[in-house]
Design a protein around this motif. Structure first.
Motif, PDB file in Angstrom:
ATOM      1  N   GLN A  80       0.775  -1.382  -0.055  1.00 21.68           N
ATOM      2  CA  GLN A  80      -0.311   0.004  -0.138  1.00 21.68           C
ATOM      3  C   GLN A  80       0.776   1.317  -0.077  1.00 21.68           C
ATOM      4  O   GLN A  80       1.930   1.320   0.653  1.00 21.68           O
ATOM      5  CB  GLN A  80      -1.109  -0.201   1.250  1.00 21.68           C
ATOM      6  N   ARG A  82       1.399   4.528   1.535  1.00 21.50           N
ATOM      7  CA  ARG A  82       1.007   5.199   2.562  1.00 21.50           C
ATOM      8  C   ARG A  82       1.902   6.156   2.960  1.00 21.50           C
ATOM      9  O   ARG A  82       3.168   5.864   2.935  1.00 21.50           O
ATOM     10  CB  ARG A  82       0.502   4.336   3.821  1.00 21.50           C
ATOM     11  N   GLY A  84       1.468   9.623   2.569  1.00 21.62           N
ATOM     12  CA  GLY A  84       1.648  11.006   1.833  1.00 21.62           C
ATOM     13  C   GLY A  84       2.273  10.805   0.514  1.00 21.62           C
ATOM     14  O   GLY A  84       3.165   9.856   0.271  1.00 21.62           O
ATOM     15  N   LEU A  85       2.215  11.661  -0.464  1.00 21.84           N
ATOM     16  CA  LEU A  85       2.788  11.600  -1.673  1.00 21.84           C
ATOM     17  C   LEU A  85       4.489  11.568  -1.709  1.00 21.84           C
ATOM     18  O   LEU A  85       5.039  11.065  -2.097  1.00 21.84           O
ATOM     19  CB  LEU A  85       2.255  12.617  -2.718  1.00 21.84           C
ATOM     20  N   CYS A  88       5.832   8.612  -0.333  1.00 20.54           N
ATOM     21  CA  CYS A  88       5.947   7.635  -1.339  1.00 20.54           C
ATOM     22  C   CYS A  88       6.860   7.692  -2.346  1.00 20.54           C
ATOM     23  O   CYS A  88       7.790   6.754  -2.755  1.00 20.54           O
ATOM     24  CB  CYS A  88       4.513   7.434  -1.954  1.00 20.54           C
ATOM     25  N   LYS A 136      -0.285   3.680  -7.599  1.00 21.60           N
ATOM     26  CA  LYS A 136      -1.043   3.798  -6.369  1.00 21.60           C
ATOM     27  C   LYS A 136      -0.917   5.098  -5.614  1.00 21.60           C
ATOM     28  O   LYS A 136      -1.943   5.634  -5.006  1.00 21.60           O
ATOM     29  CB  LYS A 136      -0.710   2.549  -5.426  1.00 21.60           C
ATOM     30  N   ALA A 137       0.376   5.467  -5.280  1.00 20.66           N
ATOM     31  CA  ALA A 137       0.786   6.849  -4.618  1.00 20.66           C
ATOM     32  C   ALA A 137       0.195   7.901  -5.353  1.00 20.66           C
ATOM     33  O   ALA A 137      -0.766   8.808  -4.667  1.00 20.66           O
ATOM     34  CB  ALA A 137       2.127   6.871  -4.525  1.00 20.66           C
ATOM     35  N   SER A 139      -2.573   7.886  -7.399  1.00 23.73           N
ATOM     36  CA  SER A 139      -4.083   7.842  -7.231  1.00 23.73           C
ATOM     37  C   SER A 139      -4.643   8.465  -5.983  1.00 23.73           C
ATOM     38  O   SER A 139      -5.962   8.641  -5.995  1.00 23.73           O
ATOM     39  CB  SER A 139      -4.422   6.307  -7.171  1.00 23.73           C
ATOM     40  N   GLN A 140      -4.005   8.771  -4.949  1.00 25.17           N
ATOM     41  CA  GLN A 140      -4.592   9.626  -3.912  1.00 25.17           C
ATOM     42  C   GLN A 140      -4.519  11.076  -4.060  1.00 25.17           C
ATOM     43  O   GLN A 140      -4.796  11.845  -3.095  1.00 25.17           O
ATOM     44  CB  GLN A 140      -3.558   9.211  -2.688  1.00 25.17           C
ATOM     45  N   SER A 141      -3.818  11.470  -5.320  1.00 23.47           N
ATOM     46  CA  SER A 141      -3.877  12.997  -5.528  1.00 23.47           C
ATOM     47  C   SER A 141      -4.947  13.359  -6.286  1.00 23.47           C
ATOM     48  O   SER A 141      -5.327  12.738  -7.632  1.00 23.47           O
ATOM     49  CB  SER A 141      -2.649  13.183  -6.273  1.00 23.47           C
ATOM     50  N   HIS A 147      -2.762   8.464 -13.808  1.00 25.62           N
ATOM     51  CA  HIS A 147      -1.833   7.931 -12.605  1.00 25.62           C
ATOM     52  C   HIS A 147      -0.706   7.019 -13.398  1.00 25.62           C
ATOM     53  O   HIS A 147       0.447   7.358 -13.251  1.00 25.62           O
ATOM     54  CB  HIS A 147      -2.410   6.957 -11.714  1.00 25.62           C
TER      55      HIS A 147
END
Length: 187
Positions: A80, A82, A84-85, A88, A136-137, A139-141, A147
């Motif tokens: 995963q 996790r 913060g960008l 990562c 994955k990282a 995709s949180q932004s 991505h």
């Protein structure tokens, strides 16, 4: 240890020594200038022994590339993304730098610099774990709409090229700049 097991270990050791010798010859001479006799001489075996393990120079060359690609350690990236960008991206940067310092990476780079015969698809596979983790990282932004493309762009900034036609040295300052740029763009 049983006789067959000892025989297999000796055969594997000899094969590995031939691959190392072939790496040296392909680095020194490139694929076109290298020949099976020079490789056999470098390995300290007869040409017949070399041909007992490899059908021809092309097969030996592919075996050398495959050997070094398999020797590259898998990056130690969590499943995963996790923290913060920035965290990562810094994790990926550390792993890329560590990978670039591996003997296998040095061997592959030197061989690739002398010959562009490394299959691009096979070369790019070494970056897939990074690509997947970065996707994955990113995709949180909320600011990142593609991505996959962004992950590829980070790798290009970080390592210069993800194919072996334009190799550049991986460096801490280059990686730090890539991290900063992406934090500013997507964090």
């Amino acid at each position: 240890m049983s006789w067959p097991a000892q025989k297999d270990r000796r055969r594997d050791k000899r094969r590995r020594e031939m691959l190392w010798a072939a790496s040296d010859v392909f680095t020194a001479l490139d694929f076109n200038q290298a020949n099976m006799q020079a490789i056999a001489d470098s390995a300290g075996v007869t040409k017949a022994t070399l041909y007992a393990h490899f059908d021809d120079k092309e097969q030996l060359y592919r075996a050398v590339i495959d050997y070094w690609l398999e020797e590259l350690p898998e990056p130690k990236l969590p499943c995963q993304a996790r923290g913060g960008l920035r965290a990562c991206l810094e994790r990926v940067a550390r792993e890329l730098l560590q990978q670039s310092e591996q003997p296998a990476s040095h061997a592959l780079t030197h061989i690739a610099l002398r010959s562009n015969r490394i299959p691009q698809k096979r070369w790019r596979q070494r970056y897939l774990p990074y690509q997947n983790y970065l996707e994955k990282a990113l995709s949180q932004s909320a600011r990142c709409s593609d991505h996959g493309q962004a992950a590829t762009q980070f790798l290009l900034l970080a390592v210069g090229s993800i194919d072996c036609s334009n190799l550049m040295a991986v460096s801490g300052p280059r990686l730090a700049a890539a991290v900063e740029l992406f934090v500013q763009a997507y964090a």
